[in-house]
Write a protein that holds these residues in place. Structure first.
Motif, mmCIF file in Angstrom:
data_model
loop_
_atom_site.group_PDB
_atom_site.id
_atom_site.type_symbol
_atom_site.label_atom_id
_atom_site.label_comp_id
_atom_site.label_asym_id
_atom_site.label_seq_id
_atom_site.Cartn_x
_atom_site.Cartn_y
_atom_site.Cartn_z
ATOM 1 N N ASP A 1 -48.871 -6.263 -59.146
ATOM 2 C CA ASP A 1 -48.505 -4.847 -59.114
ATOM 3 C C ASP A 1 -47.155 -4.611 -58.458
ATOM 4 O OD1 ASP A 1 -49.533 -5.694 -56.636
ATOM 5 O OD2 ASP A 1 -50.281 -3.702 -56.102
ATOM 6 N N TYR A 2 -46.492 -5.677 -57.990
ATOM 7 C CA TYR A 2 -45.224 -5.514 -57.285
ATOM 8 C C TYR A 2 -44.099 -5.128 -58.245
ATOM 9 C CZ TYR A 2 -40.927 -6.589 -54.818
ATOM 10 O OH TYR A 2 -39.672 -6.501 -54.276
ATOM 11 N N ARG A 3 -43.224 -4.231 -57.760
ATOM 12 C CA ARG A 3 -41.981 -3.896 -58.464
ATOM 13 C C ARG A 3 -40.841 -3.838 -57.463
ATOM 14 N NH1 ARG A 3 -44.905 1.020 -59.258
ATOM 15 N NH2 ARG A 3 -46.182 -0.253 -57.890
ATOM 16 N N ALA A 4 -39.694 -4.369 -57.873
ATOM 17 C CA ALA A 4 -38.487 -4.312 -57.044
ATOM 18 C C ALA A 4 -37.485 -3.382 -57.706
ATOM 19 C CB ALA A 4 -37.881 -5.704 -56.897
ATOM 20 N N MET A 5 -37.024 -2.398 -56.973
ATOM 21 C CA MET A 5 -35.946 -1.535 -57.446
ATOM 22 C C MET A 5 -34.672 -1.954 -56.725
ATOM 23 S SD MET A 5 -34.974 1.000 -59.396
ATOM 24 C CE MET A 5 -36.370 2.095 -59.766
ATOM 25 N N LEU A 6 -33.712 -2.445 -57.491
ATOM 26 C CA LEU A 6 -32.423 -2.850 -56.936
ATOM 27 C C LEU A 6 -31.410 -1.738 -57.189
ATOM 28 C CD1 LEU A 6 -32.261 -6.542 -58.274
ATOM 29 C CD2 LEU A 6 -33.355 -5.683 -56.183
ATOM 30 N N LEU A 7 -30.710 -1.338 -56.139
ATOM 31 C CA LEU A 7 -29.706 -0.276 -56.233
ATOM 32 C C LEU A 7 -28.412 -0.809 -55.636
ATOM 33 C CD1 LEU A 7 -31.051 2.495 -57.092
ATOM 34 C CD2 LEU A 7 -30.245 3.379 -54.923
ATOM 35 N N THR A 8 -27.336 -0.826 -56.407
ATOM 36 C CA THR A 8 -26.036 -1.188 -55.845
ATOM 37 C C THR A 8 -25.198 0.076 -55.687
ATOM 38 O OG1 THR A 8 -25.092 -1.635 -58.039
ATOM 39 C CG2 THR A 8 -26.038 -3.509 -56.839
ATOM 40 N N VAL A 9 -24.484 0.133 -54.577
ATOM 41 C CA VAL A 9 -23.637 1.288 -54.271
ATOM 42 C C VAL A 9 -22.303 0.768 -53.767
ATOM 43 C CG1 VAL A 9 -23.420 3.445 -52.988
ATOM 44 C CG2 VAL A 9 -25.701 2.550 -53.530
ATOM 45 N N ASP A 10 -21.196 1.219 -54.352
ATOM 46 C CA ASP A 10 -19.885 0.871 -53.797
ATOM 47 C C ASP A 10 -18.996 2.111 -53.771
ATOM 48 O OD1 ASP A 10 -17.695 0.494 -56.175
ATOM 49 O OD2 ASP A 10 -19.693 -0.009 -56.899
ATOM 50 N N GLY A 11 -17.877 1.985 -53.085
ATOM 51 C CA GLY A 11 -16.991 3.135 -52.900
ATOM 52 C C GLY A 11 -17.367 3.984 -51.700
ATOM 53 N N ILE A 12 -18.224 3.457 -50.813
ATOM 54 C CA ILE A 12 -18.658 4.206 -49.634
ATOM 55 C C ILE A 12 -17.500 4.303 -48.621
ATOM 56 C CG2 ILE A 12 -20.221 4.152 -47.640
ATOM 57 C CD1 ILE A 12 -22.167 2.572 -49.515
ATOM 58 N N VAL A 13 -17.329 5.482 -48.078
ATOM 59 C CA VAL A 13 -16.404 5.668 -46.956
ATOM 60 C C VAL A 13 -17.251 5.588 -45.684
ATOM 61 C CG1 VAL A 13 -14.790 7.206 -45.809
ATOM 62 C CG2 VAL A 13 -14.864 7.125 -48.318
ATOM 63 N N PRO A 14 -17.082 4.517 -44.887
ATOM 64 C CA PRO A 14 -17.955 4.338 -43.719
ATOM 65 C C PRO A 14 -17.779 5.473 -42.720
ATOM 66 C CG PRO A 14 -16.676 2.340 -44.183
ATOM 67 C CD PRO A 14 -16.085 3.437 -44.997
ATOM 68 N N GLY A 15 -18.849 5.732 -41.994
ATOM 69 C CA GLY A 15 -18.764 6.769 -40.977
ATOM 70 C C GLY A 15 -19.958 6.743 -40.057
ATOM 71 N N PRO A 16 -19.842 7.384 -38.890
ATOM 72 C CA PRO A 16 -20.948 7.449 -37.938
ATOM 73 C C PRO A 16 -22.016 8.429 -38.419
ATOM 74 C CG PRO A 16 -19.134 8.788 -37.165
ATOM 75 C CD PRO A 16 -18.648 8.110 -38.413
ATOM 76 N N SER A 17 -23.130 8.453 -37.730
ATOM 77 C CA SER A 17 -24.159 9.453 -38.011
ATOM 78 C C SER A 17 -23.529 10.836 -37.987
ATOM 79 C CB SER A 17 -25.266 9.365 -36.961
ATOM 80 O OG SER A 17 -25.822 8.066 -36.920
ATOM 81 N N ASP A 18 -23.980 11.713 -38.897
ATOM 82 C CA ASP A 18 -23.415 13.056 -38.957
ATOM 83 C C ASP A 18 -24.537 14.086 -39.058
ATOM 84 O OD1 ASP A 18 -24.310 12.825 -41.582
ATOM 85 O OD2 ASP A 18 -22.308 12.729 -42.466
ATOM 86 N N GLU A 19 -24.182 15.344 -39.248
ATOM 87 C CA GLU A 19 -25.196 16.403 -39.281
ATOM 88 C C GLU A 19 -26.182 16.202 -40.418
ATOM 89 O OE1 GLU A 19 -23.484 20.265 -39.316
ATOM 90 O OE2 GLU A 19 -22.510 20.064 -37.364
ATOM 91 N N ALA A 20 -25.689 15.758 -41.574
ATOM 92 C CA ALA A 20 -26.573 15.581 -42.725
ATOM 93 C C ALA A 20 -27.563 14.441 -42.495
ATOM 94 C CB ALA A 20 -25.751 15.320 -43.981
ATOM 95 N N SER A 21 -27.080 13.317 -41.963
ATOM 96 C CA SER A 21 -27.998 12.206 -41.715
ATOM 97 C C SER A 21 -28.971 12.546 -40.590
ATOM 98 C CB SER A 21 -27.236 10.910 -41.404
ATOM 99 O OG SER A 21 -26.469 11.019 -40.228
ATOM 100 N N GLU A 22 -28.507 13.289 -39.606
ATOM 101 C CA GLU A 22 -29.384 13.710 -38.515
ATOM 102 C C GLU A 22 -30.483 14.637 -39.035
ATOM 103 O OE1 GLU A 22 -31.230 14.306 -34.940
ATOM 104 O OE2 GLU A 22 -29.734 12.782 -35.449
#
Length: 245
Positions: free
Chosen positions: A29-50
């Motif tokens: 019954d196992y399934r793996a969902m692989l998601l690749t993401v690039d183009g991220i601008v790194p940053g610290p925790s912010d209001e949205a993530s909080e």
């Protein structure tokens, strides 16, 4: 439109990802969902993530007021899966259970990228892992270990190399183990850092979670990380028992 080198690499990585037959024999019954993401601008925790972490903490609090964490359906399924390959779930908790147990006193605040995927993990009750693609080598593979594979971690502030137990379910790349016990502990080599711009997310689903719910979790994660830069690109692939290697 011309694709970036990262985009080409992401497509190749997704196409090359595989789950060995021995893992599906353990849990068809196992399934793996692989998601690749690039183009991220790194940053610290912010209001949205909080705000998202606070939503996750509140949701976990509601669930755990009416039942212990270990009886939540997806947590219970992962405990069964751990026992099936010889791990003791009371000692080595899957990443979902570990986060849910931390939610009452507060989920960790790390950086916006890590905060987002931890919150999505809790809100959708699914283990989620994140790997830095710039430190990853080749496509991901989920397999049962021989016991000879290398896994770099930290013990007593020192970097050490460990080896998984024979038969343990592990995620690997071409260099070594990237995550032990399916979704328990990540290698130091590929962990997300404050300057990470390209990520492989792995969402692990067992029977209590439907394909629709798995896609909804991936959609939610993709939507949140897409705001982390003006040129973020997301691609995905789901691996099922019908695609066993």
């Amino acid at each position: 439109m011309t694709m970036s080198p990262h985009s080409h690499g992401a497509q190749q990585l997704l196409a090359g990802g595989r789950v060995d037959a021995a893992v599906f024999d353990l849990r068809p019954d196992y399934r793996a969902m692989l998601l690749t993401v690039d183009g991220i601008v790194p940053g610290p925790s912010d209001e949205a993530s909080e705000a998202l972490l606070q939503d996750a903490e509140a949701a976990a609090g509601e669930w755990l007021r009416s039942s212990p964490v270990e009886v939540l359906p997806h947590v219970a399924a992962w405990r069964e899966a751990y026992r099936a390959f010889g791990a003791k779930p009371q000692r080595t908790r899957n990443s979902l259970e570990a986060l849910l147990r931390r939610a009452e006193t507060g989920l960790p605040r790390v950086n916006q990228l890590t905060d987002l995927y931890n919150a999505v993990s809790v809100l959708h009750q699914i283990p989620v892992g994140g790997e830095d693609l710039d430190r990853y080598a080749g496509p991901p593979r989920l397999m049962r270990a021989t016991g000879e594979e290398s896994f770099d971690t930290v013990a007593g502030a020192e970097t050490v190399v460990e080896h998984p137990a024979p038969g343990e379910v592990v995620w690997c790349d071409d260099v070594g183990v990237t995550c032990r016990r399916w979704n328990w502990r990540q290698a130091r080599r590929t962990q997300l850092r404050d300057d990470t711009t390209s990520v492989l997310f792995i969402l692990d689903a067992l029977g209590p979670m439907t394909d629709e719910a798995l896609h909804a979790a991936a959609d939610d994660l993709a939507a949140h990380v897409s705001r982390l830069g003006p040129a973020v690109r997301v691609a995905r692939r789901m691996i099922t028992d019908g695609q066993r290697a």
